[in-house]
Design a protein around this motif. Structure first.
Motif, PDB file in Angstrom:
ATOM      1  N   THR A  27      90.919-114.754  -8.741  1.00 53.99           N
ATOM      2  CA  THR A  27      91.813-115.909  -8.791  1.00 53.99           C
ATOM      3  C   THR A  27      92.601-116.062  -7.493  1.00 53.99           C
ATOM      4  O   THR A  27      92.774-117.174  -6.978  1.00 53.99           O
ATOM      5  CB  THR A  27      92.788-115.770  -9.973  1.00 53.99           C
ATOM      6  N   ILE A  28      93.093-114.957  -6.946  1.00 50.82           N
ATOM      7  CA  ILE A  28      93.850-115.013  -5.686  1.00 50.82           C
ATOM      8  C   ILE A  28      92.973-115.542  -4.555  1.00 50.82           C
ATOM      9  O   ILE A  28      93.401-116.383  -3.754  1.00 50.82           O
ATOM     10  CB  ILE A  28      94.423-113.622  -5.341  1.00 50.82           C
ATOM     11  N   ALA A  29      91.731-115.067  -4.494  1.00 51.46           N
ATOM     12  CA  ALA A  29      90.809-115.551  -3.470  1.00 51.46           C
ATOM     13  C   ALA A  29      90.515-117.042  -3.663  1.00 51.46           C
ATOM     14  O   ALA A  29      90.462-117.813  -2.696  1.00 51.46           O
ATOM     15  CB  ALA A  29      89.504-114.748  -3.518  1.00 51.46           C
ATOM     16  N   ALA A  30      90.349-117.464  -4.926  1.00 48.46           N
ATOM     17  CA  ALA A  30      90.094-118.872  -5.213  1.00 48.46           C
ATOM     18  C   ALA A  30      91.280-119.742  -4.802  1.00 48.46           C
ATOM     19  O   ALA A  30      91.104-120.838  -4.266  1.00 48.46           O
ATOM     20  CB  ALA A  30      89.805-119.055  -6.699  1.00 48.46           C
ATOM     21  N   ALA A  31      92.498-119.248  -5.041  1.00 47.55           N
ATOM     22  CA  ALA A  31      93.703-119.995  -4.664  1.00 47.55           C
ATOM     23  C   ALA A  31      93.781-120.168  -3.150  1.00 47.55           C
ATOM     24  O   ALA A  31      94.161-121.231  -2.649  1.00 47.55           O
ATOM     25  CB  ALA A  31      94.939-119.284  -5.185  1.00 47.55           C
ATOM     26  N   PHE A  32      93.424-119.118  -2.420  1.00 51.16           N
ATOM     27  CA  PHE A  32      93.441-119.204  -0.952  1.00 51.16           C
ATOM     28  C   PHE A  32      92.435-120.242  -0.462  1.00 51.16           C
ATOM     29  O   PHE A  32      92.750-121.069   0.403  1.00 51.16           O
ATOM     30  CB  PHE A  32      93.124-117.844  -0.339  1.00 51.16           C
ATOM     31  N   VAL A  57      94.884-117.825 -15.752  1.00 53.44           N
ATOM     32  CA  VAL A  57      94.255-117.993 -14.442  1.00 53.44           C
ATOM     33  C   VAL A  57      95.028-119.001 -13.602  1.00 53.44           C
ATOM     34  O   VAL A  57      95.322-118.764 -12.420  1.00 53.44           O
ATOM     35  CB  VAL A  57      92.788-118.447 -14.611  1.00 53.44           C
ATOM     36  N   ARG A  58      95.385-120.128 -14.200  1.00 53.53           N
ATOM     37  CA  ARG A  58      96.093-121.155 -13.443  1.00 53.53           C
ATOM     38  C   ARG A  58      97.522-120.734 -13.096  1.00 53.53           C
ATOM     39  O   ARG A  58      98.059-121.139 -12.063  1.00 53.53           O
ATOM     40  CB  ARG A  58      96.100-122.464 -14.234  1.00 53.53           C
ATOM     41  N   ALA A  59      98.137-119.938 -13.955  1.00 51.24           N
ATOM     42  CA  ALA A  59      99.482-119.445 -13.637  1.00 51.24           C
ATOM     43  C   ALA A  59      99.434-118.517 -12.434  1.00 51.24           C
ATOM     44  O   ALA A  59     100.251-118.626 -11.506  1.00 51.24           O
ATOM     45  CB  ALA A  59     100.077-118.732 -14.843  1.00 51.24           C
ATOM     46  N   LEU A  60      98.497-117.588 -12.419  1.00 51.46           N
ATOM     47  CA  LEU A  60      98.332-116.720 -11.251  1.00 51.46           C
ATOM     48  C   LEU A  60      97.943-117.539 -10.031  1.00 51.46           C
ATOM     49  O   LEU A  60      98.358-117.244  -8.900  1.00 51.46           O
ATOM     50  CB  LEU A  60      97.273-115.653 -11.532  1.00 51.46           C
ATOM     51  N   GLY A  61      97.193-118.611 -10.262  1.00 50.97           N
ATOM     52  CA  GLY A  61      96.770-119.469  -9.168  1.00 50.97           C
ATOM     53  C   GLY A  61      97.901-120.185  -8.461  1.00 50.97           C
ATOM     54  O   GLY A  61      97.703-120.741  -7.372  1.00 50.97           O
ATOM     55  N   GLN A  62      99.111-120.141  -9.053  1.00 53.37           N
ATOM     56  CA  GLN A  62     100.261-120.737  -8.371  1.00 53.37           C
ATOM     57  C   GLN A  62     100.590-120.016  -7.062  1.00 53.37           C
ATOM     58  O   GLN A  62     101.356-120.531  -6.245  1.00 53.37           O
ATOM     59  CB  GLN A  62     101.489-120.721  -9.288  1.00 53.37           C
ATOM     60  N   ILE A  63      99.994-118.858  -6.869  1.00 51.94           N
ATOM     61  CA  ILE A  63     100.172-118.158  -5.590  1.00 51.94           C
ATOM     62  C   ILE A  63      99.667-119.022  -4.438  1.00 51.94           C
ATOM     63  O   ILE A  63      99.999-118.789  -3.278  1.00 51.94           O
ATOM     64  CB  ILE A  63      99.453-116.792  -5.611  1.00 51.94           C
ATOM     65  N   GLU A  64      98.883-120.030  -4.775  1.00 51.23           N
ATOM     66  CA  GLU A  64      98.429-120.973  -3.751  1.00 51.23           C
ATOM     67  C   GLU A  64      99.599-121.575  -2.990  1.00 51.23           C
ATOM     68  O   GLU A  64      99.486-121.885  -1.791  1.00 51.23           O
ATOM     69  CB  GLU A  64      97.601-122.095  -4.393  1.00 51.23           C
ATOM     70  N   LEU A  65     100.745-121.765  -3.683  1.00 47.12           N
ATOM     71  CA  LEU A  65     101.891-122.371  -3.007  1.00 47.12           C
ATOM     72  C   LEU A  65     102.426-121.494  -1.876  1.00 47.12           C
ATOM     73  O   LEU A  65     102.982-121.997  -0.907  1.00 47.12           O
ATOM     74  CB  LEU A  65     103.004-122.662  -4.014  1.00 47.12           C
TER      75      LEU A  65
END
Length: 300
Positions: A8-13, A256-264
């Motif tokens: 998920t972190i890689a996807a957010a990046f 998944v989407r909550a962790l994906g907030q790391i995109e910010l």
């Protein structure tokens, strides 16, 4: 650490990289064409990805079914319109704030996940998601003096409504993709996610080509002319989508989407270093709350 977390972190990046490239293209191509490059230049890579998994990793092709087709179409259409709203949002506010509004998605994804899939969250996870969304709201209000009136504007203004709508449609798309992937009787989550990605991006490419041909044929010419920049958007987009699809096959969409907030966090770095946009203290405070929400989610 569970596998869905680093994926998920890689996807957010990769999603942040794709959005930054789309913002750059939006002024040259327009909203529809800039949205199309994500799918048009991404689907050949998705097809190659599935082929490599089959030939070199030994994964068998899962049998497709009507439920898969239905949820893939719903998810694909939802993602197209959510992407267009997000790209349009970049022209109304700066890159970081535009992205922040769409990050109300985890709460909306949790609601849609409960309604459509019957998925439930723990109390700690709900609190963590709310903390993250409060961080998003702080970011959206960062350029305004603190007041109830400005809070109302931040939540109900044109930019906010478009951003929240974008998050809602992204949430529907994410839940639909999880449903589609899980409906495949495949050899494992990686292949199921890859086949879903390849089928969805192929459908999205065909749909948007017909749409652009009907509305403005010149948009297709512009997409071809900017193939160098556009292909980078497609590459970043399909790599990010492969991560999202795999993570959402392994874990509930809301998590998944909550962790994906790391995109910010990545977004603020891009906003500051690439677009030279100023970042205020309130935006940094909002970013910190988002990180706290993510940590709370992981520990819960």
């Amino acid at each position: 650490m569970e596998l869905w977390i680093p994926i998920t972190i890689a996807a957010a990046f990769m999603q942040n990289l794709r959005s930054a490239l789309q913002k750059h293209l939006q002024g040259r191509l327009g909203t529809r064409a800039a949205s199309f490059v994500r799918f048009g230049y991404g689907f050949p890579i998705a097809v190659v990805y599935v082929t490599c998994l089959h030939l070199f990793a030994g994964y068998a092709f899962p049998a497709l079914n009507l439920s898969f087709a239905l949820w893939s179409v719903i998810g694909g259409l939802a993602q197209i319109f959510a992407t267009m709203m997000l790209v349009y949002l970049f022209s109304l506010r700066n890159f970081a704030v535009g992205t922040a509004y769409s990050k109300t998605e985890p709460v909306q994804a949790a609601i849609f996940g409960f309604i459509l899939l019957g998925e439930k969250l723990s109390a700690g996870s709900i609190v963590a998601i709310i903390v993250g969304v409060i961080g998003v709201m702080l970011i959206s209000m960062a350029k305004l003096p603190l007041s109830w009136r400005n809070l109302l504007v931040a939540l109900t203004g044109r930019t906010a409504l478009i951003g929240i709508a974008s998050g809602a449609v992204f949430g529907i798309s994410a839940v639909a993709y999880r449903k589609a992937s899980l409906s495949l009787d495949g050899p494992g989550p990686v292949m199921q996610a890859a086949v879903t990605l390849a089928c969805v991006t192929t459908f999205q490419t065909a749909f948007m080509l017909v749409w652009m041909y009907w509305k403005d044929k010149q948009e297709i010419v512009q997409v071809v002319r900017t193939w160098r920049s556009s292909s980078l958007v497609g590459l970043a987009g399909v790599l990010g989508s492969a991560g999202w699809f795999t993570a959402m096959t392994l874990q509930q969409v809301a998590y998944v989407r909550a962790l994906g907030q790391i995109e910010l966090v990545f977004t603020f770095m891009a906003s500051y270093f690439l677009f030279h946009e100023r970042v205020s203290r309130m935006e940094l405070a909002g970013c910190l709350l988002i990180v706290c929400g993510i940590l709370g989610l992981l520990f819960s």
